[in-house]
Scaffold this active site. Structure first.
Site, PDB file in Angstrom:
ATOM      1  CG  HIS A   1      -1.798  -1.173   1.381  1.00  0.00           C
ATOM      2  ND1 HIS A   1      -2.862  -1.430   0.550  1.00  0.00           N
ATOM      3  CD2 HIS A   1      -1.787  -2.182   2.294  1.00  0.00           C
ATOM      4  CE1 HIS A   1      -3.471  -2.536   0.937  1.00  0.00           C
ATOM      5  NE2 HIS A   1      -2.851  -3.019   1.979  1.00  0.00           N
TER       6      HIS A   1
HETATM    7  O1  RIB Z   1      -5.039   0.229   4.693  1.00  0.00           O
HETATM    8  C1  RIB Z   1      -3.642   0.165   4.494  1.00  0.00           C
HETATM    9  C2  RIB Z   1      -2.962   1.229   5.290  1.00  0.00           C
HETATM   10  O2  RIB Z   1      -3.204   1.026   6.672  1.00  0.00           O
HETATM   11  C3  RIB Z   1      -1.429   1.205   5.139  1.00  0.00           C
HETATM   12  O3  RIB Z   1      -0.933   2.507   5.299  1.00  0.00           O
HETATM   13  C4  RIB Z   1      -0.986   0.353   6.282  1.00  0.00           C
HETATM   14  O4  RIB Z   1       0.343   0.668   6.714  1.00  0.00           O
HETATM   15  C5  RIB Z   1      -1.979   0.752   7.333  1.00  0.00           C
HETATM   16  O5  RIB Z   1      -1.508   1.969   7.916  1.00  0.00           O
END
Ligand code: RIB
Ligand code: CA
Length: 301
Positions: free
Chosen positions: A232
């Site tokens: 992500h």
């Molecule tokens: O939903 C994914 C996000 O939430 C990413 O930034 C992960 O590190 C968590 O913070």
């Protein structure tokens, strides 16, 4: 090199994003926020990653709780430390300050990008203290939200769900804002083949990443039955350092604050262009995942 400040909640994918940012940008500083784990853990993890990378990037601790409600964490994914499953680099580093908001507000000038990888509490507090801040920075790139489904609820992504009031303030602040939501980040995924490839490299960054991905794959196998993990946070870094790899569209995005089932949802106006409300964000829809993964792996060489 593009100058950036990384606001994050390490967090496994935050750690990879920090590695990527330090390879392709000038990282002026790191601010930490409660998110994947409590603030003390995310701050300790950020310090540890700077030690692993052997960089002198200052770490400033930020908000320990959201603007409203109680802190929410994702320990089921990231573990009690917020970065379980990896051998931690030894170090004696300490934070540069406990006022990340002041550090963000001191961002030197208009060519500094803020890359936000966790709940948006620190950025919202900066905007609250000085609404003109968003015009003193180049822009904001966030990992957060989704133009399709959620991961924390059916419709809400964790970073937004953990502090919807903060997200609403950031999205309405008039910043040059890029949103890398789950609809984009799920296109960039690690596999066990990548773990095997990293294990053949004989350097501490590759060893760290192999352990990190192997741990994440194990958690994903337990949680959703698949030994893969979406990368992500690195997407929000690439949106700044390699924008040519990511296709975006101008969209109106609002944050749902009231809905029983929909609180924390990024409500993206995807109607036909003639009917859309005025855009307040660039929403990312497609990434060149092959090239993006090459860049991620190259920063572990
Ligand atoms: O939903 C994914 C996000 O939430 C990413 O930034 C992960 O590190 C968590 O913070
Ligand atoms: Ca994160």
């Amino acid at each position: 090199m593009t100058r950036v400040i990384i606001d994050c909640d390490p967090g496994h994918d935050d750690a990879i994003a920090l590695m990527l940012a330090h390879r392709h940008a000038q990282v002026l500083g790191i601010s930490t926020v409660s998110g994947n784990a409590p603030l003390a853990a995310t701050t300790a993890n950020a310090l540890m990653v700077t030690a692993l990378l052997d960089v002198d990037t200052p770490v400033h601790a930020g908000a320990a709780r959201p603007l409203a409600g109680e802190p929410r964490h994702a320990l089921v994914v990231h573990g009690q430390s917020g970065l379980d499953g990896v051998e931690r680099a030894d170090h004696r580093r300490t934070v540069a300050s406990d006022d990340a908001v002041e550090f963000l507000l001191d961002a030197p000038d208009r060519d500094v990008w803020i890359i936000a990888l966790g709940p948006l509490t620190n950025l919202a507090l900066a905007i609250e203290r000085d609404p003109a801040w968003v015009r003193r920075i180049a822009g904001i790139s966030i990992m957060g939200g989704s133009a399709t489904v959620g991961n924390t609820t059916r419709v809400a992504e964790f970073n937004i769900f953990a502090d919807p009031e903060a997200a609403a303030r950031v999205f309405l602040a008039g910043a040059d804002l890029t949103m890398c939501g789950l609809n984009l980040t799920h296109q960039l995924r690690t596999t066990d083949a990548i773990v095997s490839r990293l294990r053949q490299a004989a350097n501490p960054r590759a060893k760290f990443a192999a352990e990190l991905f192997d741990y994440l794959h194990g958690r994903m196998a337990d949680l959703i039955g698949v030994r893969e993990a979406a990368l992500h946070d690195p997407c929000a870094v690439l949106a700044v350092t390699h924008p040519q790899l990511i296709e975006t569209e101008p969209r109106a995005v609002d944050i749902e604050l009231e809905g029983t089932l929909t609180r924390g949802m990024t409500v993206v106006d995807q109607r036909s262009t003639r009917r859309q409300d005025p855009a307040n964000a660039r929403v990312a829809y497609r990434i060149d995942a092959g090239r993006a993964m090459d860049l991620v792996l190259e920063c572990m060489d």
